[in-house]
Design a protein around this motif. Sequence first.
Motif, PDB file in Angstrom:
ATOM      1  N   PRO A 205       0.832  -1.211   0.000  1.00 62.84           N
ATOM      2  CA  PRO A 205       0.000   0.000   0.000  1.00 62.84           C
ATOM      3  C   PRO A 205       0.857   1.247   0.000  1.00 62.84           C
ATOM      4  O   PRO A 205       1.983   1.258   0.508  1.00 62.84           O
ATOM      5  N   SER A 206       0.332   2.309  -0.560  1.00 62.36           N
ATOM      6  CA  SER A 206       1.053   3.578  -0.603  1.00 62.36           C
ATOM      7  C   SER A 206       1.134   4.177   0.793  1.00 62.36           C
ATOM      8  O   SER A 206       0.254   3.952   1.632  1.00 62.36           O
ATOM      9  N   PRO A 207       2.192   4.956   1.086  1.00 64.80           N
ATOM     10  CA  PRO A 207       2.352   5.511   2.432  1.00 64.80           C
ATOM     11  C   PRO A 207       1.331   6.602   2.737  1.00 64.80           C
ATOM     12  O   PRO A 207       0.776   7.230   1.835  1.00 64.80           O
ATOM     13  N   ILE A 208       1.102   6.817   4.013  1.00 61.20           N
ATOM     14  CA  ILE A 208       0.245   7.902   4.497  1.00 61.20           C
ATOM     15  C   ILE A 208       1.157   9.051   4.919  1.00 61.20           C
ATOM     16  O   ILE A 208       2.129   8.844   5.656  1.00 61.20           O
ATOM     17  N   GLU A 209       0.877  10.244   4.438  1.00 58.09           N
ATOM     18  CA  GLU A 209       1.742  11.390   4.676  1.00 58.09           C
ATOM     19  C   GLU A 209       1.089  12.343   5.682  1.00 58.09           C
ATOM     20  O   GLU A 209      -0.098  12.668   5.572  1.00 58.09           O
ATOM     21  N   VAL A 210       1.882  12.790   6.642  1.00 59.52           N
ATOM     22  CA  VAL A 210       1.418  13.727   7.663  1.00 59.52           C
ATOM     23  C   VAL A 210       2.323  14.953   7.632  1.00 59.52           C
ATOM     24  O   VAL A 210       3.551  14.830   7.727  1.00 59.52           O
ATOM     25  N   LEU A 211       1.736  16.117   7.481  1.00 56.52           N
ATOM     26  CA  LEU A 211       2.480  17.369   7.451  1.00 56.52           C
ATOM     27  C   LEU A 211       2.082  18.207   8.660  1.00 56.52           C
ATOM     28  O   LEU A 211       0.898  18.484   8.862  1.00 56.52           O
ATOM     29  N   ILE A 212       3.077  18.613   9.474  1.00 57.51           N
ATOM     30  CA  ILE A 212       2.841  19.422  10.662  1.00 57.51           C
ATOM     31  C   ILE A 212       3.336  20.838  10.379  1.00 57.51           C
ATOM     32  O   ILE A 212       4.503  21.031  10.027  1.00 57.51           O
ATOM     33  N   CYS A 213       2.464  21.822  10.525  1.00 55.29           N
ATOM     34  CA  CYS A 213       2.824  23.227  10.287  1.00 55.29           C
ATOM     35  C   CYS A 213       2.544  24.037  11.548  1.00 55.29           C
ATOM     36  O   CYS A 213       1.419  24.026  12.062  1.00 55.29           O
ATOM     37  N   GLU A 214       3.560  24.738  12.019  1.00 55.87           N
ATOM     38  CA  GLU A 214       3.423  25.550  13.230  1.00 55.87           C
ATOM     39  C   GLU A 214       3.396  27.023  12.871  1.00 55.87           C
ATOM     40  O   GLU A 214       4.266  27.518  12.149  1.00 55.87           O
ATOM     41  N   ALA A 215       2.376  27.731  13.352  1.00 55.04           N
ATOM     42  CA  ALA A 215       2.238  29.171  13.170  1.00 55.04           C
ATOM     43  C   ALA A 215       2.122  29.815  14.552  1.00 55.04           C
ATOM     44  O   ALA A 215       1.952  29.107  15.555  1.00 55.04           O
ATOM     45  N   PRO A 216       2.208  31.144  14.636  1.00 55.26           N
ATOM     46  CA  PRO A 216       2.164  31.791  15.962  1.00 55.26           C
ATOM     47  C   PRO A 216       0.930  31.426  16.784  1.00 55.26           C
ATOM     48  O   PRO A 216       1.020  31.286  18.006  1.00 55.26           O
ATOM     49  N   GLN A 217      -0.223  31.284  16.144  1.00 56.95           N
ATOM     50  CA  GLN A 217      -1.451  31.016  16.881  1.00 56.95           C
ATOM     51  C   GLN A 217      -2.049  29.638  16.597  1.00 56.95           C
ATOM     52  O   GLN A 217      -3.067  29.291  17.187  1.00 56.95           O
ATOM     53  N   HIS A 218      -1.470  28.867  15.696  1.00 58.64           N
ATOM     54  CA  HIS A 218      -2.068  27.595  15.302  1.00 58.64           C
ATOM     55  C   HIS A 218      -0.998  26.534  15.072  1.00 58.64           C
ATOM     56  O   HIS A 218       0.155  26.852  14.764  1.00 58.64           O
ATOM     57  N   VAL A 219      -1.412  25.299  15.220  1.00 56.92           N
ATOM     58  CA  VAL A 219      -0.635  24.158  14.742  1.00 56.92           C
ATOM     59  C   VAL A 219      -1.561  23.369  13.828  1.00 56.92           C
ATOM     60  O   VAL A 219      -2.656  22.964  14.239  1.00 56.92           O
ATOM     61  N   ILE A 220      -1.148  23.183  12.590  1.00 55.42           N
ATOM     62  CA  ILE A 220      -1.971  22.500  11.585  1.00 55.42           C
ATOM     63  C   ILE A 220      -1.379  21.129  11.327  1.00 55.42           C
ATOM     64  O   ILE A 220      -0.168  21.000  11.093  1.00 55.42           O
ATOM     65  N   ILE A 221      -2.200  20.106  11.387  1.00 58.03           N
ATOM     66  CA  ILE A 221      -1.769  18.731  11.100  1.00 58.03           C
ATOM     67  C   ILE A 221      -2.595  18.228   9.924  1.00 58.03           C
ATOM     68  O   ILE A 221      -3.812  18.068  10.034  1.00 58.03           O
ATOM     69  N   ARG A 222      -1.928  18.006   8.793  1.00 58.28           N
ATOM     70  CA  ARG A 222      -2.624  17.554   7.585  1.00 58.28           C
ATOM     71  C   ARG A 222      -2.267  16.100   7.319  1.00 58.28           C
ATOM     72  O   ARG A 222      -1.084  15.752   7.256  1.00 58.28           O
ATOM     73  N   ILE A 223      -3.268  15.274   7.143  1.00 58.50           N
ATOM     74  CA  ILE A 223      -3.074  13.846   6.876  1.00 58.50           C
ATOM     75  C   ILE A 223      -3.562  13.553   5.459  1.00 58.50           C
ATOM     76  O   ILE A 223      -4.721  13.833   5.129  1.00 58.50           O
ATOM     77  N   SER A 224      -2.674  13.007   4.638  1.00 57.47           N
ATOM     78  CA  SER A 224      -2.999  12.726   3.235  1.00 57.47           C
ATOM     79  C   SER A 224      -2.773  11.248   2.940  1.00 57.47           C
ATOM     80  O   SER A 224      -1.838  10.638   3.463  1.00 57.47           O
ATOM     81  N   ASP A 225      -3.616  10.687   2.093  1.00 58.22           N
ATOM     82  CA  ASP A 225      -3.436   9.284   1.698  1.00 58.22           C
ATOM     83  C   ASP A 225      -3.883   9.097   0.253  1.00 58.22           C
ATOM     84  O   ASP A 225      -4.459  10.004  -0.358  1.00 58.22           O
ATOM     85  N   HIS A 226      -3.602   7.922  -0.273  1.00 57.03           N
ATOM     86  CA  HIS A 226      -4.012   7.551  -1.630  1.00 57.03           C
ATOM     87  C   HIS A 226      -5.082   6.463  -1.553  1.00 57.03           C
ATOM     88  O   HIS A 226      -5.009   5.455  -2.253  1.00 57.03           O
ATOM     89  N   GLY A 227      -6.054   6.708  -0.702  1.00 59.33           N
ATOM     90  CA  GLY A 227      -7.113   5.721  -0.501  1.00 59.33           C
ATOM     91  C   GLY A 227      -8.289   5.865  -1.442  1.00 59.33           C
ATOM     92  O   GLY A 227      -9.292   5.169  -1.293  1.00 59.33           O
ATOM     93  N   GLY A 228      -8.201   6.787  -2.389  1.00 58.35           N
ATOM     94  CA  GLY A 228      -9.263   6.910  -3.383  1.00 58.35           C
ATOM     95  C   GLY A 228     -10.300   7.962  -3.076  1.00 58.35           C
ATOM     96  O   GLY A 228     -11.216   8.177  -3.872  1.00 58.35           O
ATOM     97  N   GLY A 229     -10.195   8.622  -1.936  1.00 55.60           N
ATOM     98  CA  GLY A 229     -11.161   9.676  -1.631  1.00 55.60           C
ATOM     99  C   GLY A 229     -12.487   9.143  -1.126  1.00 55.60           C
ATOM    100  O   GLY A 229     -12.651   7.953  -0.867  1.00 55.60           O
ATOM    101  N   ILE A 230     -13.449  10.026  -1.024  1.00 58.06           N
ATOM    102  CA  ILE A 230     -14.771   9.692  -0.486  1.00 58.06           C
ATOM    103  C   ILE A 230     -15.763   9.584  -1.630  1.00 58.06           C
ATOM    104  O   ILE A 230     -15.843  10.484  -2.476  1.00 58.06           O
ATOM    105  N   PRO A 231     -16.517   8.493  -1.725  1.00 56.63           N
ATOM    106  CA  PRO A 231     -17.506   8.356  -2.795  1.00 56.63           C
ATOM    107  C   PRO A 231     -18.483   9.519  -2.825  1.00 56.63           C
ATOM    108  O   PRO A 231     -18.878  10.042  -1.774  1.00 56.63           O
TER     109      PRO A 231
END
Length: 318
Positions: A205-231
């Motif tokens: 299976p393809s890997p799952i990618e997690v991107l962590i972005c830190e800003a002064p007032q926020h921390v954003i955690i984005r999770i991406s995969d190649h699972g085909g999306g939502i029907p």
Amino acid sequence: MQTLPFVVVTNPHMSHVYDLYYRAFERLRRVREIKSVEDNEKYCKVISETLQEHLTVIPRLAMGVLECQGLMRPQEIDKFMNTLLRSRISRRVIAEQHLALTETFNAPWHFPNAKAPVDPNAEFVGEVFLRCNAREVVDACWLRAKTLAEEAYGPDCAMPDIIVEGHLDATFPYILTHLQYVIGEILRNSIQAVVERRPTPGDSPSPIEVLICEAPQHVIIRISDHGGGIPKEIMPELWSFSKSSRSQAHLRNLSQVPKMAATMQELRLPNLSSEPLTSIETSKQSPLDSSLSSLTSRPPNLRLGVGLPMSRVYAEYV
């Protein structure tokens, strides 16, 4: 709940929840003003018993909503659920914070004449984790979700890898249990989608990618995969608690989850083995079944239909 149509409140699941809240109100309003440590100890016992008793609220609400979906408009049901869940989370956070701070007050180092010094490296203020590390949370949730997927799909099923990038040292104060629930729920969905999308069982299976972005007032955690999306046919129901097309399956699954807390964990399903706790989890243990982590400890094929709507409520809770 008293503003709902009478036929909705008479549903056995909704009536059960109503009775729980009514009894809690009657119990708490009789508590006298706290004037001593002994009074507070009695009060804490009332809070603990009430929290434990209310572990059944979320699955009961979810089942009641699914059974009453033809009696109210979906928009009204979702508004009711979102409002009730937000207030429920707030109440449980306040209650658990009071219990946690009482535990801190009773610790030996709290008192001036105590032999043990105050720990300058203490990482919790009540239930708030002062140095919540996004990378550590992702890793802990990933380990748990992957372990459960391996139990569900069998040892011969190849699991995807995870790639975590970005601001890996980002730390911030947060209620750890809330973050673990949201991240764990999304990772569960990603693993399930990627594993079930493989063209042939032998493919990696393809890997799952997690991107962590830190800003002064926020921390954003984005999770991406190649699972085909939502029907497309599911998209209109994605954030709804009253999903019509899969309601019967969700009802059957919800009946297997008898208790679910509103801050991080419903009681574990009896057929699941206990995985080792992470260093974050062992740093703060509570006698209450008060975390949502084992909500993500159900098998991947036990779909409840409330994961994403509840995750959004927790993500928006401040």
